[in-house]
Motif scaffolding. Structure first.
Motif, PDB file in Angstrom:
ATOM      1  N   VAL A 100       9.434   1.535   8.211  1.00  0.00           N
ATOM      2  CA  VAL A 100       9.769   2.892   8.643  1.00  0.00           C
ATOM      3  C   VAL A 100       8.505   3.542   9.192  1.00  0.00           C
ATOM      4  O   VAL A 100       7.400   3.036   9.017  1.00  0.00           O
ATOM      5  CB  VAL A 100      10.347   3.736   7.487  1.00  0.00           C
ATOM      6  CG1 VAL A 100      11.556   3.065   6.861  1.00  0.00           C
ATOM      7  CG2 VAL A 100       9.280   3.988   6.422  1.00  0.00           C
ATOM      8  N   SER A 101       8.683   4.660   9.846  1.00  0.00           N
ATOM      9  CA  SER A 101       7.537   5.405  10.368  1.00  0.00           C
ATOM     10  C   SER A 101       6.714   5.975   9.222  1.00  0.00           C
ATOM     11  O   SER A 101       7.253   6.379   8.181  1.00  0.00           O
ATOM     12  CB  SER A 101       8.018   6.540  11.279  1.00  0.00           C
ATOM     13  OG  SER A 101       6.965   7.437  11.566  1.00  0.00           O
ATOM     14  N   SER A 157       0.404   7.867   0.352  1.00  0.00           N
ATOM     15  CA  SER A 157      -0.418   8.731  -0.480  1.00  0.00           C
ATOM     16  C   SER A 157       0.451   9.772  -1.170  1.00  0.00           C
ATOM     17  O   SER A 157       1.537  10.112  -0.724  1.00  0.00           O
ATOM     18  CB  SER A 157      -1.475   9.424   0.383  1.00  0.00           C
ATOM     19  OG  SER A 157      -0.854  10.350   1.256  1.00  0.00           O
ATOM     20  N   ALA A 158      -0.072  10.295  -2.269  1.00  0.00           N
ATOM     21  CA  ALA A 158       0.687  11.277  -3.042  1.00  0.00           C
ATOM     22  C   ALA A 158       0.998  12.508  -2.206  1.00  0.00           C
ATOM     23  O   ALA A 158       2.018  13.169  -2.394  1.00  0.00           O
ATOM     24  CB  ALA A 158      -0.122  11.678  -4.287  1.00  0.00           C
ATOM     25  N   ALA A 159       0.113  12.807  -1.246  1.00  0.00           N
ATOM     26  CA  ALA A 159       0.333  13.989  -0.418  1.00  0.00           C
ATOM     27  C   ALA A 159       1.515  13.812   0.526  1.00  0.00           C
ATOM     28  O   ALA A 159       2.146  14.777   0.936  1.00  0.00           O
ATOM     29  CB  ALA A 159      -0.925  14.291   0.388  1.00  0.00           C
ATOM     30  N   LEU A 160       1.819  12.534   0.887  1.00  0.00           N
ATOM     31  CA  LEU A 160       2.893  12.278   1.842  1.00  0.00           C
ATOM     32  C   LEU A 160       4.249  12.076   1.186  1.00  0.00           C
ATOM     33  O   LEU A 160       5.280  12.393   1.762  1.00  0.00           O
ATOM     34  CB  LEU A 160       2.551  11.045   2.684  1.00  0.00           C
ATOM     35  CG  LEU A 160       1.470  11.219   3.764  1.00  0.00           C
ATOM     36  CD1 LEU A 160       1.201   9.885   4.435  1.00  0.00           C
ATOM     37  CD2 LEU A 160       1.900  12.246   4.797  1.00  0.00           C
ATOM     38  N   VAL A 161       4.250  11.474  -0.008  1.00  0.00           N
ATOM     39  CA  VAL A 161       5.509  11.094  -0.627  1.00  0.00           C
ATOM     40  C   VAL A 161       6.438  12.299  -0.781  1.00  0.00           C
ATOM     41  O   VAL A 161       6.072  13.318  -1.354  1.00  0.00           O
ATOM     42  CB  VAL A 161       5.257  10.439  -2.009  1.00  0.00           C
ATOM     43  CG1 VAL A 161       6.570  10.243  -2.741  1.00  0.00           C
ATOM     44  CG2 VAL A 161       4.539   9.110  -1.834  1.00  0.00           C
ATOM     45  N   GLN A 193      -1.423   3.610   9.514  1.00  0.00           N
ATOM     46  CA  GLN A 193      -1.424   4.974  10.029  1.00  0.00           C
ATOM     47  C   GLN A 193      -0.126   5.302  10.762  1.00  0.00           C
ATOM     48  O   GLN A 193       0.217   6.471  10.942  1.00  0.00           O
ATOM     49  CB  GLN A 193      -2.607   5.167  10.992  1.00  0.00           C
ATOM     50  CG  GLN A 193      -3.960   4.983  10.353  1.00  0.00           C
ATOM     51  CD  GLN A 193      -4.197   5.945   9.207  1.00  0.00           C
ATOM     52  OE1 GLN A 193      -3.992   7.149   9.361  1.00  0.00           O
ATOM     53  NE2 GLN A 193      -4.623   5.431   8.066  1.00  0.00           N
ATOM     54  N   GLN A 194       0.601   4.260  11.174  1.00  0.00           N
ATOM     55  CA  GLN A 194       1.823   4.465  11.939  1.00  0.00           C
ATOM     56  C   GLN A 194       3.082   4.000  11.221  1.00  0.00           C
ATOM     57  O   GLN A 194       4.168   4.528  11.478  1.00  0.00           O
ATOM     58  CB  GLN A 194       1.726   3.726  13.274  1.00  0.00           C
ATOM     59  CG  GLN A 194       0.568   4.154  14.154  1.00  0.00           C
ATOM     60  CD  GLN A 194       0.587   3.458  15.487  1.00  0.00           C
ATOM     61  OE1 GLN A 194       1.466   3.687  16.315  1.00  0.00           O
ATOM     62  NE2 GLN A 194      -0.364   2.566  15.712  1.00  0.00           N
ATOM     63  N   PHE A 195       2.941   3.003  10.320  1.00  0.00           N
ATOM     64  CA  PHE A 195       4.124   2.383   9.728  1.00  0.00           C
ATOM     65  C   PHE A 195       3.976   2.230   8.222  1.00  0.00           C
ATOM     66  O   PHE A 195       2.862   2.070   7.705  1.00  0.00           O
ATOM     67  CB  PHE A 195       4.371   1.006  10.351  1.00  0.00           C
ATOM     68  CG  PHE A 195       4.449   1.018  11.850  1.00  0.00           C
ATOM     69  CD1 PHE A 195       5.553   1.568  12.494  1.00  0.00           C
ATOM     70  CD2 PHE A 195       3.416   0.497  12.616  1.00  0.00           C
ATOM     71  CE1 PHE A 195       5.622   1.594  13.880  1.00  0.00           C
ATOM     72  CE2 PHE A 195       3.474   0.513  13.996  1.00  0.00           C
ATOM     73  CZ  PHE A 195       4.579   1.068  14.634  1.00  0.00           C
ATOM     74  N   LYS A 209       0.865  -1.175   0.000  1.00  0.00           N
ATOM     75  CA  LYS A 209       0.000   0.000   0.000  1.00  0.00           C
ATOM     76  C   LYS A 209       0.906   1.229   0.000  1.00  0.00           C
ATOM     77  O   LYS A 209       1.482   1.594   1.020  1.00  0.00           O
ATOM     78  CB  LYS A 209      -0.888   0.019   1.235  1.00  0.00           C
ATOM     79  CG  LYS A 209      -1.858   1.201   1.252  1.00  0.00           C
ATOM     80  CD  LYS A 209      -2.659   1.213   2.528  1.00  0.00           C
ATOM     81  CE  LYS A 209      -3.667   0.095   2.535  1.00  0.00           C
ATOM     82  NZ  LYS A 209      -4.562   0.176   3.718  1.00  0.00           N
ATOM     83  N   PRO A 210       1.100   1.844  -1.180  1.00  0.00           N
ATOM     84  CA  PRO A 210       2.021   2.976  -1.231  1.00  0.00           C
ATOM     85  C   PRO A 210       1.520   4.157  -0.416  1.00  0.00           C
ATOM     86  O   PRO A 210       0.328   4.314  -0.196  1.00  0.00           O
ATOM     87  CB  PRO A 210       2.058   3.336  -2.723  1.00  0.00           C
ATOM     88  CG  PRO A 210       0.766   2.821  -3.264  1.00  0.00           C
ATOM     89  CD  PRO A 210       0.445   1.594  -2.469  1.00  0.00           C
TER      90      PRO A 210
END
Length: 303
Positions: free
Chosen positions: A257-258, A45-49, A139-141, A42-43
């Motif tokens: 990773v986080s 989200s585009a907002a986080l990358v 949500q965490q990892f 599950k990649p």
């Protein structure tokens, strides 16, 4: 051989995985085909990358802090006392990742069961060793691309004179088969027995060495375990034992990773993909007798 015994089955199965796969495995065996599940990632989200600075900070300091537990044991990850370093195929892959990223590894010993907590507390950047993406709280990892698909393998003893050779699970009706307690192999055979009326006699233990000794002595007819465990058992037991049949239910092993650090996940993913493309990943797995050409390279299946 320390693997599996001190982890409560962390290398080869959790109850969550057993619930998820029991029904599907029974159908697979009824149809008589091996199962090769594709690693499901599950990649972010585009907002986080790429929105965080963790990877830039790691590059600036030149060190990647990695939480490890060498009590996983051969051939996964263990302490080489003679060389005063770590060893195992997972350590070699981790070293190759660090070299590709041009950073120095800073291993931090953390017991396997405490590693996710340590990652949340920012004590390390990455945790590594016998981790699966299944069941992680997204949500965490974040799980990295898989670096190895760990299948189950059937190990048998060379037949005696006049004995028919065992080639598949279908030939184990009425026979005694060894499994590791709370393992994927245990879950698979228990699901098989539930659908077939318990035709296979199961012997469960937390000690893989005991399984191979009993198989060698003729007290068991077969053993079903993780491929790294199987390969090590064959190496120690001698030429009377051998692998038969196809690899079953390969499980993707990943780094973690986080969720706050998608930039680090991207960097590690890119390094794993590079190692797959330039042949380094295959060379490492071949050195540990773990390369399976019948399975797709996990790093090239997307992340």
């Amino acid at each position: 051989m320390a693997l599996l015994q001190s982890k409560g089955g962390n290398l080869v199965g959790k109850r969550l995985r057993r619930c998820c796969w029991a029904a599907g495995f029974g159908l697979v065996l009824l149809l008589g085909i091996p199962a090769y599940p594709q690693p499901a990632q599950k990649p972010a989200s585009a907002a986080l990358v790429g929105s965080d600075s963790r990877w830039a900070r790691i590059r600036a300091r030149g060190r990647l802090r990695v939480g490890l537990d060498p009590s996983l044991g051969p051939a996964y990850l263990y302490t080489d006392l003679g060389r005063k370093t770590y060893a195992g195929f997972e350590w070699e892959i981790l070293e190759a990742i660090a070299q590709t990223l041009e950073v120095r590894l800073e291993p931090v010993y953390i017991p396997w069961s405490q590693q996710l907590t340590a990652l949340q507390a920012d004590e390390v950047d990455l945790i590594w060793g016998a981790r699966e993406g299944l069941g992680l709280d997204s949500q965490q990892f974040l799980a990295t691309r898989p670096y190895y698909l760990s299948p189950q393998r059937l190990v048998v003893r060379d037949p005696g004179q006049g004995e028919p050779p065992i080639q598949s699970l279908a030939q184990l009706f009425g026979r005694k088969v060894g499994i590791v307690v709370n393992s994927t192999g245990a879950a698979l055979l228990e699901a098989y027995n539930e659908r077939r009326g318990n035709p296979i006699r199961l012997f469960a233990t937390s000690n893989p060495e005991r399984l191979f000794a009993q198989l060698q002595a003729g007290q068991l007819d077969a053993v079903l375990v993780d491929q790294p465990v199987a390969v090590l058992g064959l190496r120690q037991a001698g030429s009377r034992l051998r692998l038969v049949g196809p690899p079953l239910f390969p499980i993707p092993l990943v780094g973690v990773v986080s969720s706050q650090h998608p930039s680090l996940k991207e960097a590690v993913d890119a390094a794993i993909a590079t190692l797959a493309e330039n042949g380094t990943l295959q060379q490492i797995l071949e050195r540990w007798q773990l390369w399976e050409p019948t399975l797709m390279s996990p790093a090239l299946t997307g992340g």
